[in-house]
Enzyme design. Sequence first.
Site, PDB file in Angstrom:
ATOM      1  N   GLU A   1      -5.080  -0.969  23.857  1.00 28.62           N
ATOM      2  CA  GLU A   1      -4.491   0.364  23.799  1.00 28.62           C
ATOM      3  C   GLU A   1      -5.306   1.338  24.637  1.00 28.62           C
ATOM      4  OE1 GLU A   1      -2.451   0.002  19.371  1.00 28.62           O
ATOM      5  OE2 GLU A   1      -4.098   1.429  19.656  1.00 28.62           O
TER       6      GLU A   1
ATOM      7  N   GLY B   1       0.803  -1.208   0.000  1.00 29.47           N
ATOM      8  CA  GLY B   1       0.000   0.000   0.000  1.00 29.47           C
ATOM      9  C   GLY B   1       0.840   1.264   0.000  1.00 29.47           C
TER      10      GLY B   1
ATOM     11  N   HIS C   1       1.033   3.927  19.384  1.00 30.15           N
ATOM     12  CA  HIS C   1       0.175   4.064  18.205  1.00 30.15           C
ATOM     13  C   HIS C   1       0.236   5.506  17.682  1.00 30.15           C
ATOM     14  CE1 HIS C   1      -3.457   2.031  16.105  1.00 30.15           C
ATOM     15  NE2 HIS C   1      -2.825   2.856  15.271  1.00 30.15           N
ATOM     16  N   ALA C   2       1.455   5.981  17.516  1.00 32.02           N
ATOM     17  CA  ALA C   2       1.687   7.379  17.159  1.00 32.02           C
ATOM     18  C   ALA C   2       2.206   7.571  15.745  1.00 32.02           C
ATOM     19  CB  ALA C   2       2.683   7.987  18.148  1.00 32.02           C
ATOM     20  N   ALA C   3       2.293   6.501  14.969  1.00 36.11           N
ATOM     21  CA  ALA C   3       2.949   6.605  13.659  1.00 36.11           C
ATOM     22  C   ALA C   3       2.306   7.641  12.749  1.00 36.11           C
ATOM     23  CB  ALA C   3       2.962   5.241  12.969  1.00 36.11           C
TER      24      ALA C   3
ATOM     25  N   ARG D   1      -1.150  -3.163  12.224  1.00 36.05           N
ATOM     26  CA  ARG D   1      -2.222  -3.518  13.144  1.00 36.05           C
ATOM     27  C   ARG D   1      -1.717  -4.616  14.074  1.00 36.05           C
ATOM     28  NH1 ARG D   1      -3.994   0.634  11.968  1.00 36.05           N
ATOM     29  NH2 ARG D   1      -6.056   1.179  11.139  1.00 36.05           N
TER      30      ARG D   1
ATOM     31  N   THR E   1       4.025  -1.322  12.418  1.00 37.94           N
ATOM     32  CA  THR E   1       3.275  -0.073  12.541  1.00 37.94           C
ATOM     33  C   THR E   1       1.926  -0.199  11.835  1.00 37.94           C
ATOM     34  OG1 THR E   1       4.400   0.824  10.589  1.00 37.94           O
ATOM     35  CG2 THR E   1       5.322   1.398  12.738  1.00 37.94           C
TER      36      THR E   1
END
Length: 372
Positions: free
Chosen positions: A313, A198, A332-334, A282, A280
């Site tokens: 989370e 993707g 979960h900050a990507a 799921r 990064t």
Amino acid sequence: MLIIVNDDTSAARRVLVVDPAPGEQALTELTALAGLGLVPTVNVRRVHDAALRARIAAAWDTVDFDGFDERELGRRLEDEGEGYEVLKCRAGIPLTRAVLEQATGERLRRRLVLAGRAATGSDTFDHRAARDLGVAIRTTPGANASAVAELTVALMLDALRAVSRRDRELRAGAWGDATTGLPAPGLSDARVGLVGTGAVSRRVADLVRAFGGEVLVLGSPRFTPDRAAGWPGQRVESLAELLAACDVISVHVPATPETAGLVGEAELRAMRPGSVLVNTSRAAVVDEDALDRVLRDPAAGPARAAVDVFTREGARFSSPLTSNPHCTLSPHAAGMTRSATREASTRLVDEFARFLTGGAQRGTTGENGRAG
């Protein structure tokens, strides 16, 4: 940004904003939603700036609830029978069949017809239930691709160069410990394997190649040799081939029934000794418990990992990896850069505008949360 102004308040539709855009972008987003003829009710639970909360409350109705609580979300969407036509979020809230049935109940004055998430995926949404109940889903695929790719490469570098470990040891006064493992491998020396093709994966490939690294890539059956011809990396035929050949493995696929547990204990042990895993995408794609076990075994599999996504989370965060000294954790900050969140917010408002005016559907997602 496409804005349609509607001055007929009697025709206005209600939108529950489960979590507005972060920072000042929240005000821009809410003003844009109002410009579409929507009347926002804003959940301020995740708005931590008191001054911003006050500015939102001065202009719009506000509520304060846990958007990750399925029962509470359903109750808020019912709103004592008043209901909402539109829902907007940016986090992975549990838009389950039960919640959707509550939001579209016949006794409601207003029934949900549109739900949008200012993010790429929507795997916490029940797409089948949404179709059954007549709720359209919109997302913003690719809006945060550059942001996610940047952090992915940063995590690769941290794992290869042991940046965070050396920082901790120096702060503890242990210069000798901080210098173990030198000289360290670099990204220019690495063969990087990407799982998925993707927008994020392609951007990662470009960045890795800019560092001088070699890129191998595994796609779905649709990623044929013809489609791979212009891709910035060498196509491989199987996950086994990718795992055995690469110094770094980075995962970039959505959470679907097909990708759940894609990288389990057997796959991790098939990786090169001393290699690196980065996730990064799921949490469901890589088995957290298996990763914890394999990282603690020096005889096989990756020596380091870096993880940005977890099964549990938010306020309920827990992971076996928190006590693992061989793993770098990120909350979960990507995708959370200013430009990425601004782009996602703007694009979702545009998607709402197209829906409300009967225009073309661009950010529609299929049952598994992939762009369609």
